[in-house]
Design an enzyme around this catalytic site. Structure first.
Site, mmCIF file in Angstrom:
data_model
loop_
_atom_site.group_PDB
_atom_site.id
_atom_site.type_symbol
_atom_site.label_atom_id
_atom_site.label_comp_id
_atom_site.label_asym_id
_atom_site.label_seq_id
_atom_site.Cartn_x
_atom_site.Cartn_y
_atom_site.Cartn_z
ATOM 1 C CD GLU A 1 -10.361 3.889 0.842
ATOM 2 O OE1 GLU A 1 -10.304 5.121 0.658
ATOM 3 O OE2 GLU A 1 -9.631 3.072 0.246
ATOM 4 C CE LYS B 1 -4.138 -1.941 0.154
ATOM 5 N NZ LYS B 1 -4.962 -1.950 -1.075
ATOM 6 C CB SER C 1 0.232 -8.207 -1.232
ATOM 7 O OG SER C 1 -0.639 -9.017 -0.466
#
Lengths: 255, 388
Positions: free
Chosen positions: B108, B86, B373
């Protein structure tokens, strides 16, 4: 001249209610009573699970309606029933997904058959609206689009071209809900809009008092009141005089 | 009329009119940044020296020998600063927010990974940060909530709807439509209206570009199979994008199979959903017969979302990427296996990709790259609750 155009023969008062809040039967009675109390056009909210343009009041109404299993098909049936007793202009007010899911051609046909006058999808931009507009206009339904204070002049031109019946001016940035004051730049925004369209202009978002309705009428052709009325419905849920109370409130706003 | 940001039939811009101007502004700012070498230099510097890129491409020798199929590589996005991929798009979007002169950022978050990455980047760049998070997720991810607070962000509980990621996006969009002139919306995946799916993909595509260089260094050739989990789809598109034109390479996206195939029990949009519009974009969504979006379930909060990025929708329809699903039980087994065999605690999201790779029928010389990830520290408490 269709029903919506006729409604703007005078300054129009346009209440919004969520269909099926608190029940479809009450919605029918509310439409009839508000029409008798001076509503010129009524917006019927078709509930969607993710109402990103709505504030808490209409979100709660949406949840109540969905909990009762209200669907677009049931709202169309409701319109059919209302049409047995009233010719008040009716707009469906929703988000794009429930309309798309129903099928745009099918919706256009069924909505006209039921007696709907126009449709507005608050998350449908003009850019994405071509198949929707051609389906609705072929069937003879008005397609109303939102114009926002942030819209560029180029966008206002295309929005005005895509709209039929009237143009819906969003009074300020933000979601639906009552505000103490009208936006300071509203007058200027509406003056700009007039340069882009000959259609009647209705103003909505944040209007909740008779003073605000009158102030909007100074500059525009119609005033939309949503959250304030939905809140009045919420306040009287379960009471036998709900319809009378909301009709009286609606009459007070129009005065 | 021109329509922007489409991937085949999918994508586009389905938002309240008030948001169209900021989206146009964002697109213009992003295009200008893309053409500006200084922007890229700054982003590359942060990738390298702040986040720790390039992340390693690790040959998982024990998994390879245990599974007895192809040669298994793990792309170690879990070793990024903040523990997941991210940060890649948050750094990019943070620099863009600064370029646009915005002082406030909203985001969010579901599991909290994107929220933590957003809070981190806002601290780094001196931006005010408000993160919307469902009450249910706040309860499940207490540690990440505190992390965000430590980083100076405000976590705003969302109590509407299902109180999870979907509702946090609703609330963030309501905030944005209200504070549109001052606020940058740091969206956390390849979702939402144009330009987000393209922009977030571009920032994430660094993953695949690195893999291309690294695998050639190690194996002297490109991989045969790429596997990644798909929630919104940011880590998977990040791995796949650089290889889409290499038609020989098989690509597999793994959705959350949850508790089973009944609507409401999973987040497998491609097997259980239909095209529709949610959160500004046209893509596959999990919806009922009336077009209402339905709740989802996955053991992994990051995959627990009813829509998927629009570029994945077209990659699905053209058959370029194969989408499968892995259920909660299989994901937990893979989580355990990676802990035991490689000493790596993966995010439950990434464990779905690992589980899928294990199922592949491969010959020993075939090369598989799994996108790891994120790391699993955030999931340890949840796994403890489930398996004891």
């Amino acid at each position: 001249m269709n029903r919506i155009e006729k409604a703007f023969a005078r300054k129009a008062f346009i209440p919004y209610i969520t269909a099926g809040d608190p029940s479809l039967e009450v919605t029918r009675d509310l439409v009839l009573a508000m029409s008798a109390a001076g509503a010129d056009i009524i917006e019927l909210g078709v509930p969607f699970s993710d109402p990103i343009a709505d504030g808490p009041v209409i979100q709660r109404a949406t949840e109540r309606a969905l909990n009762h299993g209200v669907t677009l098909a049931k709202v169309l049936q409701l319109v059919r029933e209302i049409r047995k007793q009233s010719q008040v202009p009716l707009m469906l007010f929703s988000y794009f997904n429930p309309l798309l899911n129903y099928g745009l051609e099918r919706l256009a046909k069924d909505a006209v058959d039921a007696g709907v006058d126009g449709v507005l999808a608050s998350d449908l931009t003009v850019e994405e609206s071509e198949p929707y507009r051609s389906a609705m206009s072929r069937a003879g339904l008005n397609t109303v689009f939102l114009a926002a204070p942030t819209s560029s002049s180029e966008r206002l031109t295309t929005i005005a071209k895509a709209s039929t019946g009237f143009l819906y001016a969003v009074s300020r940035t933000g979601v639906t809900g009552e505000r103490q004051e009208l936006a300071a730049d509203l007058k200027e925004f509406l003056a700009t809009l007039r340069h882009h369209t000959k259609l009647p202009i209705a103003v909505g978002f944040g209007i909740s008092t008779p003073e605000q309705v009158r102030a909007v009428w100074q500059e525009a052709d119609g005033a939309v009141v949503g959250s304030a009325i939905v809140k009045e419905i919420e306040r009287h849920i379960g009471k036998s005089d709900l319809v009378d109370r909301v009709a009286a409130f609606s009459k007070w706003l129009r005065a | 009329m021109s329509t922007k940001g489409h991937f085949g039939d999918y994508g586009g811009q389905f938002v309240p009119e008030t948001l169209m101007h900021p989206l146009e502004e964002l697109e213009a700012a992003y295009d200008a940044a893309q053409r500006d070498p200084a922007f890229h230099a700054r982003l590359d510097d942060l990738y390298r020296n702040y986040s720790g890129r390039p992340t390693p491409l690790y040959f998982a020798e024990r998994l390879t020998s245990e599974w007895g199929g192809g040669r298994i590589y793990l792309k170690r996005e879990d070793l990024n600063h903040t523990g997941a991929h991210k940060i890649n798009h948050c750094l990019g979007q943070g620099l863009l927010a600064v370029r646009m002169g915005k002082k406030r950022v909203i985001a969010e978050t579901g599991a909290g990974q994107h929220g933590v990455a957003s809070a981190t980047v806002c601290a780094l760049l001196g931006l005010e940060c408000d993160v919307y998070m469902g009450e249910e997720d706040i309860r499940r991810q207490e540690l990440n909530v505190f992390r965000m607070k430590l980083l100076g962000a405000r976590v705003i509980p969302v109590s509407s709807g299902s109180k999870t990621l979907k509702d946090s996006i609703n609330e963030a969009m309501r905030d944005w439509v209200t504070n549109v002139r001052t606020t940058y919306y740091m969206l956390g995946s390849v979702l939402g209206p144009h330009p987000y799916p393209t922009m977030v993909r571009d920032f994430q595509s660094v993953i695949g570009r690195e893999v291309r260089v690294q695998i050639i260094e190690k194996e002297g050739r490109l991989p045969d199979v790429l596997v990644a989990c798909v929630g919104g789809g940011s880590n998977s598109i990040g791995l796949f994008y650089d290889f889409v034109q290499d038609s020989r390479i098989q690509m597999i996206g793994v959705e959350a199979g949850g508790r089973g195939p009944k609507l409401g029990d999973h987040a497998a949009r491609f097997s259980g959903g239909r095209p529709g519009v949610l959160h500004g974009t046209y893509s596959y969504i999990l919806q009922d017969a009336d077009g209402q979006v339905v709740p989802t379930h996955s053991v992994s909060a990051g995959l627990d979302y009813p829509a998927v990025g629009p570029e994945h929708a077209t990659l699905h329809d053209t058959g370029r990427v194969t989408y499968t699903s892995i259920d909660d039980r299989e994901a937990l087994a893979a989580f355990n296996e990676l802990c035991r065999l490689e000493g790596i605690i993966p995010a439950l999201e990434s464990a779905h990709a690992v589980a899928q790779a294990k199922k592949l029928k491969l010959s020993p010389d075939q090369i598989v790259v799994i996108n790891l990830s994120g790391r699993g520290d955030k999931d340890v408490a949840e796994v403890m609750r489930i398996i004891g």
